[in-house]
Motif scaffolding. Structure first.
Motif, PDB file in Angstrom:
ATOM      1  N   CYS A 188      44.802  55.644  21.053  1.00  0.00           N
ATOM      2  CA  CYS A 188      45.127  54.862  19.860  1.00  0.00           C
ATOM      3  C   CYS A 188      46.400  55.345  19.173  1.00  0.00           C
ATOM      4  N   GLY A 189      46.903  56.508  19.597  1.00  0.00           N
ATOM      5  CA  GLY A 189      48.191  56.973  19.116  1.00  0.00           C
ATOM      6  C   GLY A 189      48.220  57.426  17.667  1.00  0.00           C
ATOM      7  N   ILE A 190      47.084  57.810  17.089  1.00  0.00           N
ATOM      8  CA  ILE A 190      47.128  58.320  15.719  1.00  0.00           C
ATOM      9  C   ILE A 190      47.902  59.631  15.710  1.00  0.00           C
ATOM     10  N   GLN A 191      48.631  59.875  14.660  1.00  0.00           N
ATOM     11  CA  GLN A 191      49.477  61.063  14.590  1.00  0.00           C
ATOM     12  C   GLN A 191      48.968  62.093  13.601  1.00  0.00           C
ATOM     13  N   LYS A 192      47.923  61.744  12.871  1.00  0.00           N
ATOM     14  CA  LYS A 192      47.378  62.686  11.902  1.00  0.00           C
ATOM     15  C   LYS A 192      45.870  62.543  11.840  1.00  0.00           C
TER      16      LYS A 192
ATOM     17  N   LEU B 257      28.695  64.700  13.622  1.00  0.00           N
ATOM     18  CA  LEU B 257      29.463  64.297  14.802  1.00  0.00           C
ATOM     19  C   LEU B 257      29.182  65.215  15.980  1.00  0.00           C
ATOM     20  N   LYS B 258      28.891  64.598  17.144  1.00  0.00           N
ATOM     21  CA  LYS B 258      28.626  65.358  18.358  1.00  0.00           C
ATOM     22  C   LYS B 258      29.769  65.233  19.363  1.00  0.00           C
ATOM     23  N   LEU B 259      30.533  64.145  19.296  1.00  0.00           N
ATOM     24  CA  LEU B 259      31.634  63.927  20.240  1.00  0.00           C
ATOM     25  C   LEU B 259      32.854  63.418  19.485  1.00  0.00           C
ATOM     26  N   LEU B 260      34.004  64.041  19.750  1.00  0.00           N
ATOM     27  CA  LEU B 260      35.280  63.607  19.182  1.00  0.00           C
ATOM     28  C   LEU B 260      36.286  63.490  20.318  1.00  0.00           C
ATOM     29  N   ASP B 261      36.800  62.275  20.525  1.00  0.00           N
ATOM     30  CA  ASP B 261      37.744  62.016  21.612  1.00  0.00           C
ATOM     31  C   ASP B 261      39.080  61.585  21.010  1.00  0.00           C
ATOM     32  N   LEU B 262      40.108  62.428  21.202  1.00  0.00           N
ATOM     33  CA  LEU B 262      41.464  62.165  20.705  1.00  0.00           C
ATOM     34  C   LEU B 262      42.447  62.100  21.869  1.00  0.00           C
ATOM     35  N   THR B 263      41.970  61.730  23.026  1.00  0.00           N
ATOM     36  CA  THR B 263      42.792  61.688  24.232  1.00  0.00           C
ATOM     37  C   THR B 263      44.054  60.859  24.006  1.00  0.00           C
ATOM     38  N   ARG B 264      45.189  61.427  24.390  1.00  0.00           N
ATOM     39  CA  ARG B 264      46.492  60.760  24.346  1.00  0.00           C
ATOM     40  C   ARG B 264      46.916  60.308  22.945  1.00  0.00           C
ATOM     41  N   CYS B 265      46.437  60.977  21.928  1.00  0.00           N
ATOM     42  CA  CYS B 265      46.961  60.724  20.586  1.00  0.00           C
ATOM     43  C   CYS B 265      48.228  61.574  20.434  1.00  0.00           C
ATOM     44  N   ALA B 266      49.359  60.940  20.713  1.00  0.00           N
ATOM     45  CA  ALA B 266      50.620  61.669  20.875  1.00  0.00           C
ATOM     46  C   ALA B 266      51.092  62.273  19.561  1.00  0.00           C
TER      47      ALA B 266
END
Length: 566
Positions: free
Chosen positions: A431-435, A446-455
């Motif tokens: 999703c490209g969030i930066q912050k 929260l049990k799972l946090l996925d920030l894959t490829r958030c440049a």
């Protein structure tokens, strides 16, 4: 016809061509009954260039593909096999970057239910049509024997019933495979009853009855739930098993599981049971499965009525808003391509899941979109341009899973997400969030946090330290931009790793690993000292990539990297 084995034959041809190294690139895409040309173009681009397309229109993407093909063919002198599977109507080959006649070095392989469609696409002077027929009587009987173990030598009565059953199957491989798996080890009366159920119907009805019989013989309710849930995805889609895990967790589909690892094991068990029953098919993509289109017809018929009352529409969405099942609908899955305004008066008080795909920039949502969704447990948005995100806990206190994939998000969206204090799964992958603001630390369940490829991601202090129940963290960077770990982030990460069981990250500096411990991890993908690691080629496997300067190599033990294999 459907289920005769066209795709299976195509896959065998592709494998032979690969084994013999006849081509340098194999470009395979599924067209389907309602083709999404933008998605198809992107898949082709990935096959020949490794990267997707940034252009937003079919015409612009077609020009980009044409240039990519020209480079591979003319400059690099490569040979390319292009496979278009399950073609229902004419496809303009210029839309996929090719010209007619085909460029030198390109071969085109099509599968379709209608040979006339092939003649509309390809140069008829060069076209070779191979008709895939149903099995002969002898082949069909042997095929059934393969799945049931029943032969004329050992059980003449059941074998004769089987011969009558395969005739009712129209000697269709898919139908025989399904019913053969169901009848294995069953008593004679089950065989007789099955034959009786298939009498006095035409072939199409019999195929659906066979799928119904196979479904009825699935023993576990969780297997059935996962099978029906696959019907939420568009025809011919590669369904990621991980999506089934995250949706299933939010919907509480699994009994007696307390961790995501247990839920993932249960989901994989369900999927394997369904594949063994031939109700699901393994996909060429690792970590994915598919539904045969004939099986999907059965699923959609079942979920659209009775106790399920789901709405699934991935074709023409212009009339779906007039559906009568407002009060009873449990799950909704829509492809929003071409939709400019979401229907107002969107009231589904019993809705537990909403899944939206491929919404454009022009798509507008009512401000009170979530006002009548107090029972919503799962939100799943894929490739949505500015999707509607919950801005208040007022209506969504029961939300457990928020899964966003390749969505464009407003800059302040994560602040609102921090109010969803009962959230247990949060994915912002691609999703490209930066912050990542400190308010995310409010998600203490929260049990799972996925920030894959958030440049180029920056993480506020205090986020990790407050995620006291987190089990899995996916925080891989992008191709050129890394995640910025502050000293405070690393200090919090050190404490977090003591309880994580799954972790994915890129570390560009060995000093980032100081005092980090990996001994609790069951599943990991970690790259150290590498500019980039293409993790998507391996689906949820333990992976470590090292690219270190010589004077850093002694630090592997100092930084406890060896614990990953201890």
């Amino acid at each position: 016809m459907g289920g005769v084995g066209k795709t299976t034959m195509m896959e065998q041809l592709k494998k032979v061509a690969e084994d013999k190294k006849m081509f340098d690139f194999f470009v395979k895409v599924t067209i389907g009954r309602n083709p999404n040309m933008l998605s198809i173009q992107n898949d082709i681009a990935v096959c020949i260039g490794g990267e997707g397309l940034r252009e937003e229109t079919v015409t612009a993407r077609a020009d980009s593909l044409r240039r990519k093909f020209e480079k591979k063919l003319e400059e690099d002198k490569k040979k390319i096999l292009v496979i278009l599977d399950d073609v229902w109507e004419k496809v303009e080959i210029k839309d996929i970057g090719l010209t007619s006649p085909l460029p030198k070095g390109v071969k085109l392989l099509l599968t379709s239910r209608d040979s006339k469609v092939c003649t509309l696409i390809a140069d008829t002077s060069l076209l070779q049509v191979v008709r895939v027929n149903v099995l002969s009587d002898a082949e069909a009987q042997n095929f059934l024997s393969k799945y049931t173990g029943v032969s004329i030598e050992h059980d003449q009565d059941r074998f004769q019933i089987g011969c009558d059953i395969v005739k009712k199957c129209g000697n269709l491989p898919l139908a025989i495979k399904l019913i053969g798996t169901t009848l294995k080890s069953q008593e004679n009366y089950v065989w007789r009853d099955t034959l009786n159920r298939l009498k006095n119907h035409d072939l199409d009805d019999n195929v659906q009855e066979i799928i119904r019989i196979s479904y009825e013989y699935v023993k576990k309710d969780e297997d059935k739930e996962i099978f029906l849930h696959c019907g939420l995805f568009p025809e011919d889609t590669d369904i990621q098993i991980e999506d089934l895990v995250r949706h299933g967790w939010g919907l509480k589909l699994f009994k007696n599981v307390s961790t995501l690892r247990e839920a993932r094991d249960r989901t994989n068990t369900c999927v394997r049971n369904l594949v063994n029953a031939n109700l699901l098919m393994d996909s060429e993509r690792l970590g994915c499965v598919k539904l045969h289109d004939l099986v999907l017809v059965f699923v959609l018929e079942r979920v659209s009525k009775g106790d399920f009352a789901w709405i699934v529409n991935h074709g023409d969405v212009s009339t779906w808003g007039r559906d009568e099942k407002n009060e009873s609908c449990k799950r909704i899955s829509l492809t929003c391509m071409g939709m400019s305004e979401f229907p107002r008066g969107f009231k589904y008080p019993d809705l537990s899941l909403i899944q939206l795909m491929d919404g454009g920039l022009s798509l507008e949502f009512p401000k009170d979109f979530y006002a009548s969704m107090e029972n919503l447990k799962v939100i799943a948005f894929y490739n949505m341009q500015y999707p509607p995100l919950p801005t208040s806990l007022q209506f969504l206190s029961n939300l457990k899973s928020l899964c966003l994939h390749k969505c464009k998000l407003m800059s302040n969206c994560c602040s609102y997400i921090g109010d969803l204090v009962n959230l247990e799964v949060l994915s912002l992958a691609y999703c490209g969030i930066q912050k990542l603001p400190s308010t995310i630390g409010n998600l203490r369940k929260l049990k799972l946090l996925d920030l894959t490829r958030c440049a180029d991601l920056q993480i506020d202090d205090g986020v990790f330290i407050n995620l006291v129940k987190l089990e899995e963290l996916y925080i891989r960077g992008s191709l050129t931009k890394r995640i910025h770990f502050t000293d405070a982030n690393l200090k919090e990460l050190k404490m977090l790793l003591c309880r994580l069981c799954a972790f994915e990250a890129n570390f560009y500096d060995m000093t980032h690993l100081k005092d980090l411990s990996f001994e609790k991890l069951d599943k990991f993908k970690i790259s150290i000292g590498c500019e980039y690691f293409e993790f998507e080629t391996i689906s949820f496997k333990t992976t470590l990539q090292l690219d270190l300067w010589r004077n850093h190599r002694s630090g592997l033990v100092d930084h406890k990297i060896h614990e990953l294999w201890s």
